[in-house]
Design an enzyme around this catalytic site. Structure first.
Site, short mmCIF file in Angstrom:
data_model
loop_
_atom_site.label_atom_id
_atom_site.label_comp_id
_atom_site.label_asym_id
_atom_site.label_seq_id
_atom_site.Cartn_x
_atom_site.Cartn_y
_atom_site.Cartn_z
N LYS A 139 0.62 -1.27 -0.06
CA LYS A 139 0.23 -0.06 0.02
C LYS A 139 0.77 1.24 -0.12
CE LYS A 139 -3.51 -2.61 -0.37
NZ LYS A 139 -3.57 -2.98 -1.64
N HIS A 194 1.78 1.64 -3.45
CA HIS A 194 0.68 1.81 -4.29
C HIS A 194 0.31 3.36 -4.11
CE1 HIS A 194 -3.55 0.56 -5.78
NE2 HIS A 194 -3.35 1.97 -5.76
N ARG A 198 5.50 -7.14 -3.52
CA ARG A 198 5.34 -7.19 -4.93
C ARG A 198 5.70 -6.12 -5.93
NH1 ARG A 198 -1.16 -8.71 -4.00
NH2 ARG A 198 -0.96 -10.82 -3.18
N ASP A 233 -5.54 -11.54 -8.79
CA ASP A 233 -6.59 -10.89 -9.73
C ASP A 233 -5.89 -9.82 -10.45
OD1 ASP A 233 -7.89 -8.38 -7.79
OD2 ASP A 233 -6.92 -9.96 -6.75
#
Length: 269
Positions: free
Chosen positions: A52, A55, A160, A186
Site C-alpha cells: 500500500k 501503491h 510485490r 486478480d
C-alpha cells in the site's frame, strides 16, 4: 508425490471482496482526507496489487495524478507526502476490510476442493500486517482460514512484484519445490510475483481488480458489456504472463488438474 503441493492465494478480489473495492475506495478517501486531493476509482486501481505504501507512491507518479498534484501544490508528491497519506489510509483501511471479509461466492467450495486434493493453502496480500490482523479473524468467522498468511510489510526484502511473499509461503509450509506451487491473483503485480518466484500462475478476471465491479454492478451489465470487460481483463492478465486465466476462484479445478498433468510430464513454469 502429489504434483501440486500448494496454492498461494491473494486476498481482495481473489478470495474476499468481490471487485476489490475495500482498498480502492479507501485510497480515494485517504487522499481526500489527507490533502483535499481528488483521484478517481479508475486511477486508484492502476497500481493495485502493490504494497500500500508503494501503491500510493505509484499513484503520485501516474501522469494524470502527477499533473493535478503539481498544479494544486506546485511540487511533485514527495515521500513525506506518501507517508502522510499512508498514515491516513491505514486506520481507514482497517475499518473497511472488515466490511469486505466475506468470501466471494464459490471461493470456499474451491478451497475445500483443494484441501481434498491435499493441497496446502497459502496466502499473501498487498495489505500490511496491521490490516491483515483486522481482516484474518473476520474472514475465519466466515470459514476462510488459510494455512499461511504473509503481509506486505512482513519481509525486509519487500513486497510485490518481487517474489518474497510467495516464497515465504513455500518456506513456512515446507513445500518441496516452487514449481509445485500455483500463485493465484486478480492483479498484475500478483501475477508477476508468482512468475518471479518460479511458480505457475492463474489470473482471476471477473471478481477482482481487472474488471473492478461489485457483484451487483456486474449482474447489471449487459451481455455485450460483460464480454468487453472480460476480454479486457483476460488480455491484461495474459499480457502480464499468467499461464492461465479464469473468471473466478470457483473455476480453478480444471486448470489445477491441467497443471498437475504438466508437472507429471516433467514440465516446469
Amino acid at each position: 508425490m502429489r504434483q501440486v503441493e500448494c496454492v498461494v492465494l491473494d486476498w481482495a478480489g481473489t478470495v474476499v471482496d468481490y471487485g476489490s473495492l475495500a482498498p480502492t475506495t479507501i485510497f480515494v478517501k485517504a487522499l481526500k482526507e489527507a490533502y483535499n486531493f481528488d483521484i478517481t476509482l479508475e486511477e486508484a486501481r492502476i497500481p493495485m496489487g502493490l504494497g500500500k505504501w508503494d501503491h500510493i507512491n505509484a499513484l503520485g507518479k501516474l501522469p494524470t495524478v502527477a499533473a493535478r498534484w503539481k498544479a494544486q501544490f506546485n511540487a511533485p508528491m514527495s515521500e513525506q507526502d506518501v507517508d502522510y497519506i499512508y498514515n491516513t489510509f491505514i486506520p481507514l483501511q482497517k475499518i473497511k476490510v472488515v466490511d469486505h471479509a466475506e468470501p466471494i461466492a464459490g471461493a470456499l467450495a474451491a478451497i475445500n476442493w483443494l484441501r481434498q486434493q491435499n493441497i496446502k493453502i497459502g496466502s499473501c496480500s498487498g495489505y500490511p500486517r496491521e490490516v491483515m490482523d483486522a481482516l484474518v479473524p473476520v474472514a475465519a468467522q466466515y470459514g476462510y482460514a488459510p494455512d499461511c498468511v504473509v503481509a506486505s510489510d512482513d519481509l525486509p526484502a519487500g513486497s510485490r512484484p518481487g517474489p518474497w511473499m510467495a516464497l515465504e509461503n513455500v518456506n513456512q509450509l515446507g513445500v518441496s519445490a516452487v514449481w509445485r506451487v500455483i500463485k493465484i491473483d486478480d492483479a498484475v503485480p500478483g501475477i508477476l510475483e508468482g512468475l518471479n518466484a518460479g511458480m505457475w500462475t492463474i489470473g482471476l478476471a471477473k471478481t477482482g481488480n481487472a474488471v473492478g465491479l461489485t457483484k451487483v454492478e456486474w449482474q447489471q451489465c449487459s451481455a455485450v458489456e460483460k464480454d468487453h470487460l472480460l476480454r479486457k481483463a483476460y488480455g491484461e492478465l495474459y499480457n502480464a504472463g499468467a499461464h492461465y486465466v479464469v473468471d473466478a476462484l470457483e473455476d480453478i479445478a480444471a486448470v489445477v488438474n491441467v497443471i498437475s498433468a504438466r508437472i507429471a510430464r516433467g514440465e516446469r513454469p
